[in-house]
Scaffold this active site. Structure first.
Site, PDB file in Angstrom:
ATOM      1  N   TYR A 160     -24.396  -0.771  26.514  1.00  0.00           N
ATOM      2  CA  TYR A 160     -25.593  -0.246  25.849  1.00  0.00           C
ATOM      3  C   TYR A 160     -25.683   1.265  26.017  1.00  0.00           C
ATOM      4  O   TYR A 160     -25.946   1.994  25.042  1.00  0.00           O
ATOM      5  CB  TYR A 160     -26.831  -0.931  26.425  1.00  0.00           C
ATOM      6  CG  TYR A 160     -28.117  -0.537  25.737  1.00  0.00           C
ATOM      7  CD1 TYR A 160     -28.395  -0.979  24.441  1.00  0.00           C
ATOM      8  CD2 TYR A 160     -29.066   0.254  26.383  1.00  0.00           C
ATOM      9  CE1 TYR A 160     -29.582  -0.637  23.813  1.00  0.00           C
ATOM     10  CE2 TYR A 160     -30.249   0.603  25.757  1.00  0.00           C
ATOM     11  CZ  TYR A 160     -30.510   0.156  24.472  1.00  0.00           C
ATOM     12  OH  TYR A 160     -31.686   0.499  23.845  1.00  0.00           O
ATOM     13  N   LYS A 164     -25.734   4.152  23.019  1.00  0.00           N
ATOM     14  CA  LYS A 164     -26.840   5.086  22.815  1.00  0.00           C
ATOM     15  C   LYS A 164     -26.422   6.537  23.059  1.00  0.00           C
ATOM     16  O   LYS A 164     -26.958   7.451  22.417  1.00  0.00           O
ATOM     17  CB  LYS A 164     -28.031   4.696  23.692  1.00  0.00           C
ATOM     18  CG  LYS A 164     -28.680   3.387  23.278  1.00  0.00           C
ATOM     19  CD  LYS A 164     -29.114   3.404  21.807  1.00  0.00           C
ATOM     20  CE  LYS A 164     -29.816   2.129  21.391  1.00  0.00           C
ATOM     21  NZ  LYS A 164     -30.255   2.156  19.974  1.00  0.00           N
TER      22      LYS A 164
END
Length: 255
Positions: A160, A164
């Site tokens: 993740y 990002k």
């Protein structure tokens, strides 16, 4: 502040996005839903994109300026639907997901899923929106929904965080390349937000305590906190703001 001044502020806020067309992905629930409602409340005509018809029907019923578009943003044909829009002024590039896994346990299926949705699809959606805005020649605003994890690292979030951080880089590169066309590109980077996607995590008291311990302001973010920042960045009030990431994180990344 006097009642007269308060009324003036309210009118001004209500007209921030008047006359503009906004496309919001992942609009069925959580942050996307809050962004669609906030943009509509600020005067925009909103095209709300999600896969679930029932979610979109409920959203459209909540505000008359919201028009549902049932679609999978990860589908190969979706960018063409963006390119075919008659008008487009704002993209809220929100669709994304997360799966918490310790680094040694990350499986290829999870890696591919997050890269496909959080990076590949986000890029193709924003590319299509930028192309449409360039064709229309009236500028525009693209707001990527990033995360505080696009600025720092965290346990069980290796994939993740990677996705990002990619969105943060994309924001800067797009901002530089599109600035001369009057297209602004920014990101909103929230802390942990209480949404339907994160609700199972918050059922664990230890997780809630962990979340609160990382936020100096001492409260978990709500979708509306993120939506307010999105409306600002999408609006003419942020007319000279591009290539930045607005951290709605209660001070989490200031530590």
């Amino acid at each position: 502040m006097s009642d007269l001044n308060l009324s003036s502020v309210a009118r001004s806020r209500g007209e921030q996005l008047a006359g503009l067309i906004a496309l919001v992905t992942g609009a069925g629930r959580g942050i996307g839903r809050a962004c669609a409602l906030a943009c509509a409340a600020a005067g925009a005509e909103v095209i709300a994109v999600a896969r679930t018809e029932a979610d979109l029907a409920a959203l459209a019923a909540a505000h008359p300026r919201i028009r549902p578009m049932i679609a999978d943003v990860a589908a190969d044909e979706f960018p063409a639907r963006i390119r075919a829009l008659p008008h487009l002024d704002i993209l809220i590039n929100n669709a994304g997901t997360n799966r918490l896994q310790p680094l040694p346990e990350v499986d290829v299926a999870t890696l591919d899923h997050l890269l496909h949705l959080n990076v590949r699809s986000a890029f193709l959606v924003s590319q299509a929106a930028a192309l449409r805005m360039l064709e229309l020649g009236r500028g525009g605003s693209i707001v990527h929904i990033s995360s505080q994890m696009g600025h720092v690292g965290g346990p069980k979030r290796a994939v993740y965080c990677m996705t990002k951080h990619a969105i943060e880089g994309l924001t800067k590169a797009m901002a530089v390349e599109l600035a001369s066309a009057g297209i602004r590109v920014n990101a909103v980077a929230p802390t942990i937000v209480e949404t339907p996607m994160t609700a199972p995590f918050f059922e664990d008291p230890a997780y809630r305590q962990f979340a609160l311990s990382t936020i100096p302001m001492g409260r978990v973010a709500q979708p509306e906190d993120v939506a307010e920042a999105v409306v600002y960045l999408a609006s003419p009030a942020a007319g000279l703001v591009t290539g930045t990431s607005l951290r709605v994180d209660g001070g989490a990344t200031a530590q």
